[in-house]
Design a protein around this motif. Structure first.
Motif, PDB file in Angstrom:
ATOM      1  N   HIS A  97      13.374   5.507 -38.484  1.00  0.00           N
ATOM      2  CA  HIS A  97      12.796   4.180 -38.383  1.00  0.00           C
ATOM      3  C   HIS A  97      13.533   3.411 -37.313  1.00  0.00           C
ATOM      4  N   MET A  98      12.781   2.697 -36.519  1.00  0.00           N
ATOM      5  CA  MET A  98      13.433   1.962 -35.435  1.00  0.00           C
ATOM      6  C   MET A  98      13.906   0.610 -35.952  1.00  0.00           C
ATOM      7  N   ASN A  99      14.953   0.109 -35.368  1.00  0.00           N
ATOM      8  CA  ASN A  99      15.419  -1.245 -35.651  1.00  0.00           C
ATOM      9  C   ASN A  99      14.263  -2.233 -35.445  1.00  0.00           C
ATOM     10  N   LYS A 100      14.027  -3.065 -36.456  1.00  0.00           N
ATOM     11  CA  LYS A 100      12.831  -3.922 -36.432  1.00  0.00           C
ATOM     12  C   LYS A 100      12.841  -4.904 -35.253  1.00  0.00           C
ATOM     13  N   LEU A 101      14.035  -5.434 -34.976  1.00  0.00           N
ATOM     14  CA  LEU A 101      14.123  -6.427 -33.917  1.00  0.00           C
ATOM     15  C   LEU A 101      13.825  -5.796 -32.563  1.00  0.00           C
ATOM     16  N   LEU A 102      14.441  -4.653 -32.346  1.00  0.00           N
ATOM     17  CA  LEU A 102      14.224  -3.934 -31.097  1.00  0.00           C
ATOM     18  C   LEU A 102      12.747  -3.595 -30.950  1.00  0.00           C
ATOM     19  N   TYR A 103      12.178  -3.131 -32.048  1.00  0.00           N
ATOM     20  CA  TYR A 103      10.774  -2.745 -32.024  1.00  0.00           C
ATOM     21  C   TYR A 103       9.886  -3.944 -31.660  1.00  0.00           C
ATOM     22  N   ALA A 114       8.294   4.294 -34.587  1.00  0.00           N
ATOM     23  CA  ALA A 114       9.154   3.307 -35.232  1.00  0.00           C
ATOM     24  C   ALA A 114       8.905   3.244 -36.722  1.00  0.00           C
ATOM     25  N   LYS A 115       7.669   3.495 -37.121  1.00  0.00           N
ATOM     26  CA  LYS A 115       7.346   3.356 -38.537  1.00  0.00           C
ATOM     27  C   LYS A 115       7.436   4.667 -39.281  1.00  0.00           C
TER      28      LYS A 115
END
Ligand code: HEM
Ligand code: CU
Lengths: 282, 616, 139
Positions: free
Chosen positions: C43-49, C34-35
């Protein structure tokens, strides 16, 4: 008035409350175990208070360093190993939880030597974890300069380009890039950079420190957890001595004391799951 | 309808129906609990003695706390008069000017206000109230020999004692006790240099309250496990007297809210001693900017009130339980809506954790989320109203015995209504912008919490005094105490609503520089005079208490109030283990008053011939 | 694990070790992914992560509670009693964090500059590059 004593006789059994025969264990647990559980519940609320404070202060800060940038060192001078060391620490704690379960199992079988052995293994696990934590703290404090008041881990809010000593332009960076303010021989040596976006475009600035609560929260909360681990190790040690001395053999209650400290030990592991989540993953 | 008194041979019932837990076989030769003076009276592990210790320490603090309020009321009511005559007591805190006129120093005024709040809230109405009655009544009313862990119970008292000692010492340090308000908001509490009480005084305050939290947690763990595990045969949860329900739920609230305060306190300690800035940002002292940046003082307020609001229910719920029990007994009627009472206690407890930020509407908190806090706050009025309705219905057509405990129980309801109604004003965030930190708030919480909880406590003391000391308290003095307190309490706090509506801020040292408030200077005098009278009326109680302890009318029968609950089946002065033989078994709920033509039917009485409904 | 035989119980312990270890590894892998440490530029969606991480952590926690702390085998009343209070924590998280956020927003809106801490900028003689000549630099 009625001759109530005879009547009462007839109703004797139905008169008790639903399924309640008194001085019983409605939750099927003795009061000692219940107290331990409820104590752990209160302790969980203390930790919740801490972690929620972390989240609140993080939410009210303009920037917050990324954990994969901050926690990326490994013993032996290795860098760029994001989150690897803390994963190792997590494993150590999980393993010590497992050895604790084994100690409880052996205690249930009234196996004195087995219980003592696995308690010993758990203590070693706990000490290893504390050692790892000591290394991590030392590294952050000594090598990277993060303390309760200073946090060298910053994050750029604009795009920019670093300016070398000789005035030439160096590396470019984007908004949101992490940096660490380096030290040279005990002196802070923030790098110069030119802002390339935002209202301050064109200005030349020095790297600033990151939000200092980051470091303070880290030390206070992991310190509070470490204190729990430490006291756990001390208690485990005492219980191990008791096991060896044979105190619990006489009690014939399947080493309930071992089970109760076991609860405490697992709780320490449980809290770490969330400390790990909040500090290292999110 | 004339009610016949049931003849209950409780000795026989205990013997026939009792439940033998073989307690006395284990303890027959020498009682380790009461073998000498120290184990009997000082490091006692007997719940009844611990209850008395809590009560006496609470009374000690109540006198000090009340005396403090008299001192600062003198300053408020008579700002022009000289207080030089207090110099022998207060020394340098009375500042004498060139004309020889002495005033309370401003620092000390704030210190007094702060200590008054801290002492009354924590030491008197938490430890003194729930510490006393939980300890006394839980084992007695559920039919247990003692608490689950007598050792932890003893430690709970001694941690409270240590907390008391530390707080007491803080009254005498040269920089004065903490003076930033009982809520200890930063920066006044976080910066030792902020004001004179913020140094050593605040350090001692924090140590004291941390010890206090340990005491509350040890006590609470014990109360909860005891109620769950140690009930006697037949005492199902739905047969518990409301006192026990309220102590049980109070203990749960304490276990869940105090730990969060601990987290807040530890961060505060770090700010004070380690130089962190969790609660500090952008602060100037003497024109000099501190380098503490990044923290949030509002965070402390959140953490504090997450405890603080549940804490006010920790104070009032035991009083509610006591009042329900006392009222039902002396009205000779079953409590109206027993289950509704239990459910409303539980839902008040639950809701009390959702509303904390109604104390912070003006702190800079987000106004959007304030809406939710307003809604949750107003919802609490529902279970509160249910309880009030049930008390009034219990009184309705009751066969009231208006003795002192009953008067205090009724007075409690009056106070709770008056103060609860103003809570509804304050709970609306829009109205609170005007009201916050005015005398309106002072009036609200003194009536609903201060006076009401004291009334509950008094009702309990008058009612269970026979159980504690084997003697009655004097009724005449008791009635003087009640009417004196009732009148002065209303006369003190009622006018404060008007002052608050006019905008008079609380915690101010004097108002003579504000023209608008000069209209209240006569009223302030009046309030002060009433406060002094109220103080002396409490001395009547103290005198009555100690005099009756040694010279009061002796209790001759086991059940002087003709009450149904188990504590009245023990000997007049129960020894260790409470019941000399077997434990009682419970056959019915706790409120069979005036049923089927019987005045009362005790809980140990099996179903009678011809009794209508099945037992609860 | 009162319901299992000793041998089964011993096996269950090893299984627990594997499950917890595996979840931790998955967490760390997702974190690194994710990072942006795994695939350049991803980069992964922050909320999903955040959601994923929270779910994994809760699974781990429940496993520790259920198996290691034997809660699975305790009475239902005890379990429910211990779980219910966390509803309160949920509301606390929402309210605290929302208000923390708003605190930042207000600082930004007020136009005040958010204080940024600057390290003392070293005044070095022009010819000296700090890294190599440490022995000349005095405190
Ligand atoms: C329907 C019930 C109630 C409502 C809606 C309510 C509402 C409020 C509100 C909104 C405030 C904040 C006022 C301000 O500072 O501007 C307040 C203050 C206070 N309330 Fe209540 N309240 C209620 C019942 C109670 C009860 C039962 C107690 C105690 C037993 C209590 C004790 C307090 C205390 C101690 C304060 C002041 C704390 C301080 O600032 O020092 N309230 N109440
Ligand atoms: Cu409140």
């Amino acid at each position: 008035m009625a001759d109530h004593s005879t009547v009462a006789e007839a109703h004797h059994e139905v008169d008790y409350g639903p399924a309640w025969k008194g001085a019983d264990k409605p939750l099927k647990a003795g009061y000692g175990k219940l107290m331990m559980w409820y104590f752990l519940l209160t302790d969980a609320f203390t930790f919740s208070g801490f972690l929620i404070s972390y989240a609140t202060l993080r939410a009210s800060s303009l920037t917050w360093p990324d954990s994969d940038f901050v926690f990326s060192t490994f013993p032996g001078g290795l860098h760029h190993m994001p989150l690897i060391f803390v994963t190792l620490m997590t494993f150590v704690l999980i393993v010590s939880s497992v050895t604790m379960v084994r100690a409880v199992q052996e205690g249930k079988r009234e196996n004195k030597n087995g219980a003592a052995f696995w308690l010993g293994m758990t203590i070693i696990g706990g000490l290893t974890f504390l050692g790892c934590q000591a290394w991590e703290w030392t590294n952050l404090i000594k090598n990277e300069g993060m303390t309760l008041f200073t946090n060298p881990f910053g994050k750029h809010t604009t795009d920019g380009v670093y300016i070398n000593e000789d005035g030439s332009e160096g590396e470019h960076f984007a908004a949101g890039a992490n940096y660490i303010v380096h030290r040279h021989h005990g002196q802070w040596a923030p790098k110069k950079y030119k802002v390339l976006s935002g209202p301050e475009k064109g200005q030349v600035k020095y790297q600033a420190f990151g939000p200092r609560e980051f470091g303070a929260l880290f030390f206070v909360i992991t310190g509070f957890h470490g204190f729990h681990v430490f006291s756990g190790v001390v208690i485990l040690f005492i219980i191990m001595l008791n096991v060896i001395s044979g105190v619990y053999v006489k009690r014939r209650n399947g080493y309930e004391m071992v089970e109760k400290v076991g609860l405490y030990w697992h709780f320490v592991d449980l809290v770490w799951v969330f400390v790990f989540l909040v500090f290292y993953l999110l | 309808m004339e009610k016949s008194t049931l003849f209950v041979d409780d000795e026989k019932l205990l013997k026939d129906k009792g439940y033998d837990d073989h307690f006395h076989e284990h303890h027959h030769d020498e009682d380790p609990y009461q073998s000498n003076f120290i184990t009997k009276y000082i490091f006692s592990m007997d719940h009844k003695m611990i209850a008395k210790q809590f009560l006496l320490t609470g009374m000690f603090w109540a006198i000090i706390g009340a005396a403090m309020s008299v001192i600062f009321r003198l300053q408020l009511g008579f700002p022009a008069e000289s207080l030089t005559w207090l110099k022998p007591l207060l020394g340098k805190w009375i500042v004498v000017n060139s004309q020889g006129v002495g005033h309370l120093s401003t620092e000390f005024y704030y210190a007094m206000v702060t200590m008054h709040g801290t002492i009354i809230v924590f030491f008197v109405l938490t430890a003194g109230l729930s510490g006393t009655f939980s300890n006394l009544l839980i084992p007695l009313q559920i039919g247990a020999r003692d608490m689950a862990s007598p050792l932890l119970n003893m430690m709970s008292y001694w941690f409270f004692f240590l907390a008391s000692v530390v707080m007491f010492i803080s009254l005498f340090v040269s920089t004065g006790p903490f003076s930033g308000g009982w809520v200890a908001y930063p920066p006044l509490s976080a910066l030792p240099q902020a004001m004179s009480g913020s140094g050593t005084g605040m350090t001692l305050w924090l140590i004291s309250l941390t010890l206090f939290v340990v005491s509350v947690l040890l006590g609470g763990l014990n109360y909860v496990t005891t109620v769950l595990n140690l009930r006697t045969k037949g005492m199902s949860m739905w047969r518990l007297p409301l006192t026990i329900w309220s102590f049980f739920i109070t203990a749960i609230i304490g276990l869940l809210s105090f730990p969060v305060l601990v987290a807040g306190f530890l961060l505060l300690m770090a700010d004070r001693s380690l130089g962190t800035s969790f609660y500090l940002s952008e602060i100037f002292i003497n024109g000099h900017a501190l380098d503490n940046v990044g923290g949030s003082p509002v965070l402390y307020q959140h953490l504090f009130w997450f405890l603080g609001h549940p804490e006010v229910y920790i104070i009032i719920l035991p009083a509610m339980g006591i009042v329900s029990e006392v009222m039902s007994t002396h009205a000779r009627k079953p409590i109206f809506g027993y289950k509704a009472m239990v459910i409303s206690i539980a839902s008040i407890a639950f809701l009390s954790f959702l509303v904390w930020a109604h104390h912070m509407f003006v702190s800079g908190m987000n106004p959007f989320i304030a809406n939710f806090f307003t809604i949750f706050t107003l919802i609490i009025a529902v279970p509160s109203a249910v309880k009030v309705f049930n008390w009034i219905s219990t009184l309705y057509k009751g066969n009231l015995t208006l003795n002192t405990p009953m008067l205090f129980a009724i007075g409690f309801v009056s106070m709770f209504i008056s103060g609860g109604l103003t809570g509804l004003y304050l709970g609306n965030s829009a109205i609170d912008i005007q009201m916050h930190d005015t005398y309106f708030v002072v009036a609200h919480f003194h009536i609903v919490m201060g006076v009401a909880a004291f009334f509950g406590m008094f009702a309990g003391v008058y009612h269970w005094f026979p159980k504690m000391f084997g003697r009655f308290m004097n009724e005449t003095l008791g009635k003087i105490h009640f009417w004196g307190t009732m009148l002065t309490a209303y006369l003190i706090f009622w006018p404060m609503h008007y002052m608050g509506l006019a905008g008079v801020p609380r915690r101010y040292y004097k108002f003579d520089v504000f023209d608008t408030f000069s209209q209240f200077s006569e009223l302030n005098k009046f309030i002060t005079v009433m406060a002094i009278i109220a103080f002396f009326v409490q001395l009547v109680f103290v005198t009555n208490f100690f005099h009756s302890m040694f010279f009061g009318k002796k209790v001759r029968s086991k059940n002087p109030w003709k009450s149904t609950t188990l504590e009245w089946t023990t000997p007049i002065l129960p020894g260790h283990g409470n019941w000399p033989g077997k434990l009682p078994t419970v056959q019915r709920w706790a409120y069979d008053y005036g049923k089927d033509g019987f005045d009362f039917i005790p809980q140990i009485q099996p179903k009678l011939d011809g009794e209508t409904s099945a037992v609860h | 694990m009162a319901h299992l035989s000793y041998e089964e119980a011993k096996k269950a312990v090893i299984r627990g070790l594997i499950i917890l270890g595996a979840i931790t590894i998955i967490e760390v892998i997702i974190a690194l992914l994710a990072k942006g440490h795994m695939i350049e530029g991803f980069h992964m969606n922050k909320l999903l992560y955040g959601f994923l991480m929270a779910v994994f952590s809760i699974i781990k926690a429940l496993f520790i509670l259920g198996e290691f702390m034997h809660l699975k085998y305790e009475s239902k009343a005890l379990r429910v009693g211990l779980a219910l209070p966390f509803i309160l924590i949920l509301w606390a998280i929402i309210a605290f964090v929302h208000d923390g956020n708003s605190y930042l927003q207000r600082r930004l809106d007020s136009g005040n500059v958010i204080p940024v801490e600057m390290p003392p900028v070293p005044v070095l003689p022009a010819h000296e590059t700090p890294a190599e000549h440490g022995e000349h630099v005095k405190k």
